[in-house]
Design an enzyme around this catalytic site. Sequence first.
Site, short mmCIF file in Angstrom:
data_model
loop_
_atom_site.label_atom_id
_atom_site.label_comp_id
_atom_site.label_asym_id
_atom_site.label_seq_id
_atom_site.Cartn_x
_atom_site.Cartn_y
_atom_site.Cartn_z
N SER A 191 0.84 -1.19 0.00
CA SER A 191 0.00 0.00 0.00
C SER A 191 0.88 1.25 0.00
O SER A 191 2.02 1.21 0.45
CB SER A 191 -0.91 -0.01 1.25
OG SER A 191 -1.81 1.07 1.23
N ASP A 192 0.33 2.33 -0.53
CA ASP A 192 1.01 3.62 -0.47
C ASP A 192 -0.04 4.71 -0.33
O ASP A 192 -1.09 4.66 -0.98
CB ASP A 192 1.86 3.87 -1.72
CG ASP A 192 2.76 5.07 -1.52
OD1 ASP A 192 3.83 4.90 -0.91
OD2 ASP A 192 2.37 6.18 -1.94
N THR A 193 0.24 5.68 0.52
CA THR A 193 -0.71 6.76 0.77
C THR A 193 -0.16 8.09 0.27
O THR A 193 0.99 8.44 0.56
CB THR A 193 -1.05 6.85 2.27
OG1 THR A 193 -1.62 5.60 2.70
CG2 THR A 193 -2.05 7.97 2.55
N GLY A 195 -3.29 3.77 -2.25
CA GLY A 195 -3.22 2.71 -3.25
C GLY A 195 -3.06 1.38 -2.55
O GLY A 195 -2.42 1.29 -1.49
#
Length: 195
Positions: free
Chosen positions: A77-79, A114
């Site tokens: 995940s990526d924020t 994401g």
Amino acid sequence: MRPFLFNTLAQKELILASGSPRRKQLLTDLGFDFRVDARSVEENYPSELQGAEIAEYLAKLKASPFTPTEKQIIITSDTVVWHKGVSLAKAANKAEARSMLGALSGNWHEVISGLCLTTSNKQWVGSQTTRVKFTALSEEEIDYYIEQCQPFDKAGAYGIQEWIGLIGIEGIEGSYFNVVGLPVQLLYQQLASFV
């Protein structure tokens, strides 16, 4: 009696590819058995990407060091904090953090996480967006928060679950947990259709 998904996932090995303590806690709160295996990648992305495209690209990129077995599911995940057409990444120092929080003060912005699920034979990538509104923050409040919480490991230089979120978040549209750093409802939904 536990939901059917728990029985299905008992046959799999979930791997959270993130060193974020917040993502680890949220996945723990979901009740899944998993292990953490964070591998470093250069978090660079093509300059033409916008908002959700950045978050999804980086989430997928974080899965690239892995070659999962048939029983493994890699969760990455990526924020991204997206404000006025600009991605606010992690602040490198107090001055950058002060600048970012000053820009967010009194304004709405988007927090986009994401999410990527990867197995030996398939991959799914998606994202979730939450709109967040900060009240007008004073310089003293911004400086106090930076000194107390050192928010240099967070996109946009803030954590909604920290002091600044308690005193400064005026409105939120969408998932709170997405802003913390993991779109858990989306993750649960996709795992149910993925396995």
